[in-house]
Write a protein that holds these residues in place. Structure first.
Motif, mmCIF file in Angstrom:
data_model
loop_
_atom_site.group_PDB
_atom_site.id
_atom_site.type_symbol
_atom_site.label_atom_id
_atom_site.label_comp_id
_atom_site.label_asym_id
_atom_site.label_seq_id
_atom_site.Cartn_x
_atom_site.Cartn_y
_atom_site.Cartn_z
ATOM 1 N N SER A 37 0.824 -1.209 0.000
ATOM 2 C CA SER A 37 0.000 0.000 0.000
ATOM 3 C C SER A 37 0.853 1.252 0.000
ATOM 4 N N PHE A 38 0.377 2.254 -0.703
ATOM 5 C CA PHE A 38 0.996 3.576 -0.723
ATOM 6 C C PHE A 38 -0.060 4.590 -0.314
ATOM 7 N N GLU A 39 0.363 5.691 0.271
ATOM 8 C CA GLU A 39 -0.583 6.686 0.773
ATOM 9 C C GLU A 39 -1.216 7.532 -0.318
ATOM 10 N N SER A 40 -0.585 7.593 -1.483
ATOM 11 C CA SER A 40 -1.143 8.399 -2.570
ATOM 12 C C SER A 40 -0.700 7.842 -3.905
ATOM 13 N N ALA A 41 -1.403 8.239 -4.947
ATOM 14 C CA ALA A 41 -1.008 7.842 -6.300
ATOM 15 C C ALA A 41 0.368 8.410 -6.633
ATOM 16 N N ARG A 42 0.641 9.610 -6.166
ATOM 17 C CA ARG A 42 1.939 10.243 -6.418
ATOM 18 C C ARG A 42 3.069 9.383 -5.833
ATOM 19 N N THR A 43 2.883 8.892 -4.602
ATOM 20 C CA THR A 43 3.899 8.048 -3.971
ATOM 21 C C THR A 43 4.017 6.712 -4.699
ATOM 22 N N LEU A 44 2.878 6.117 -5.030
ATOM 23 C CA LEU A 44 2.888 4.849 -5.749
ATOM 24 C C LEU A 44 3.717 4.965 -7.027
ATOM 25 N N PHE A 45 3.430 5.993 -7.819
ATOM 26 C CA PHE A 45 4.095 6.101 -9.115
ATOM 27 C C PHE A 45 5.493 6.690 -9.037
ATOM 28 N N SER A 46 5.875 7.250 -7.894
ATOM 29 C CA SER A 46 7.274 7.650 -7.739
ATOM 30 C C SER A 46 8.115 6.435 -7.350
ATOM 31 N N GLU A 47 7.511 5.475 -6.662
ATOM 32 C CA GLU A 47 8.216 4.247 -6.288
ATOM 33 C C GLU A 47 8.155 3.190 -7.389
ATOM 34 N N LEU A 48 7.011 3.081 -8.040
ATOM 35 C CA LEU A 48 6.830 2.103 -9.123
ATOM 36 C C LEU A 48 6.720 2.864 -10.443
ATOM 37 N N LEU A 88 12.637 -2.527 -6.352
ATOM 38 C CA LEU A 88 11.581 -3.539 -6.445
ATOM 39 C C LEU A 88 11.763 -4.616 -5.369
ATOM 40 N N GLU A 89 13.008 -4.968 -5.074
ATOM 41 C CA GLU A 89 13.288 -5.916 -3.983
ATOM 42 C C GLU A 89 12.853 -5.325 -2.644
ATOM 43 N N GLU A 90 13.163 -4.063 -2.448
ATOM 44 C CA GLU A 90 12.808 -3.354 -1.216
ATOM 45 C C GLU A 90 11.299 -3.438 -0.959
ATOM 46 N N HIS A 91 10.519 -3.385 -2.017
ATOM 47 C CA HIS A 91 9.061 -3.447 -1.900
ATOM 48 C C HIS A 91 8.527 -4.883 -1.936
ATOM 49 N N GLY A 92 9.401 -5.865 -2.053
ATOM 50 C CA GLY A 92 8.978 -7.261 -2.035
ATOM 51 C C GLY A 92 8.411 -7.773 -3.341
#
Length: 120
Positions: A37-48, A88-92
């Motif tokens: 889970s990410f708190e926002s779409a912005r965070t999701l797409f900055s990580e992925l 990607l490893e960091e996020h499992g």
């Protein structure tokens, strides 16, 4: 087992974990999905980023391989692919074998993006 990536309010990850634990306890054969889970779409797409999502897709298609072979497959710089695989490893979402190859340990990866309505 699949990975489910979604946007969820801070702290709600514990609700998901509780539900998964109850389901696993109720059925020993239950293959709990992996939730990220990410708190926002912005965070999701900055990580992925799109490049990282492309790496997941390439790994699903070619199977376990070295980071070097993956970089050649996707025609990207090794250093950038290495950095992206680390994230990607960091996020499992990616795992390493003892032979140092990388792979996606899920049958599928889904991104759920619910857009919220503004309060009237």
């Amino acid at each position: 087992m699949k990975a489910v990536i979604e946007i969820a309010p801070r702290g709600s990850v514990f609700d998901v974990a509780r539900k998964q634990l109850k389901a696993a306890q109720a059925s020993p054969k239950y293959g709990a999905d992996y939730h990220l889970s990410f708190e926002s779409a912005r965070t999701l797409f900055s990580e992925l980023t799109p490049a990282r999502i492309d790496l997941l897709e390439a790994l699903r298609q070619c199977g376990p391989c070295s980071v070097y072979a993956l970089a050649k497959t996707v025609e990207r710089n090794y250093s950038n692919v290495h950095t992206d695989i680390g994230k990607l490893e960091e996020h499992g979402l990616v795992k390493r074998t003892p032979e140092d190859t990388v792979f996606v340990p899920f049958e599928s990866v889904e991104i759920h993006l619910a857009l919220f309505k503004k309060a009237a």
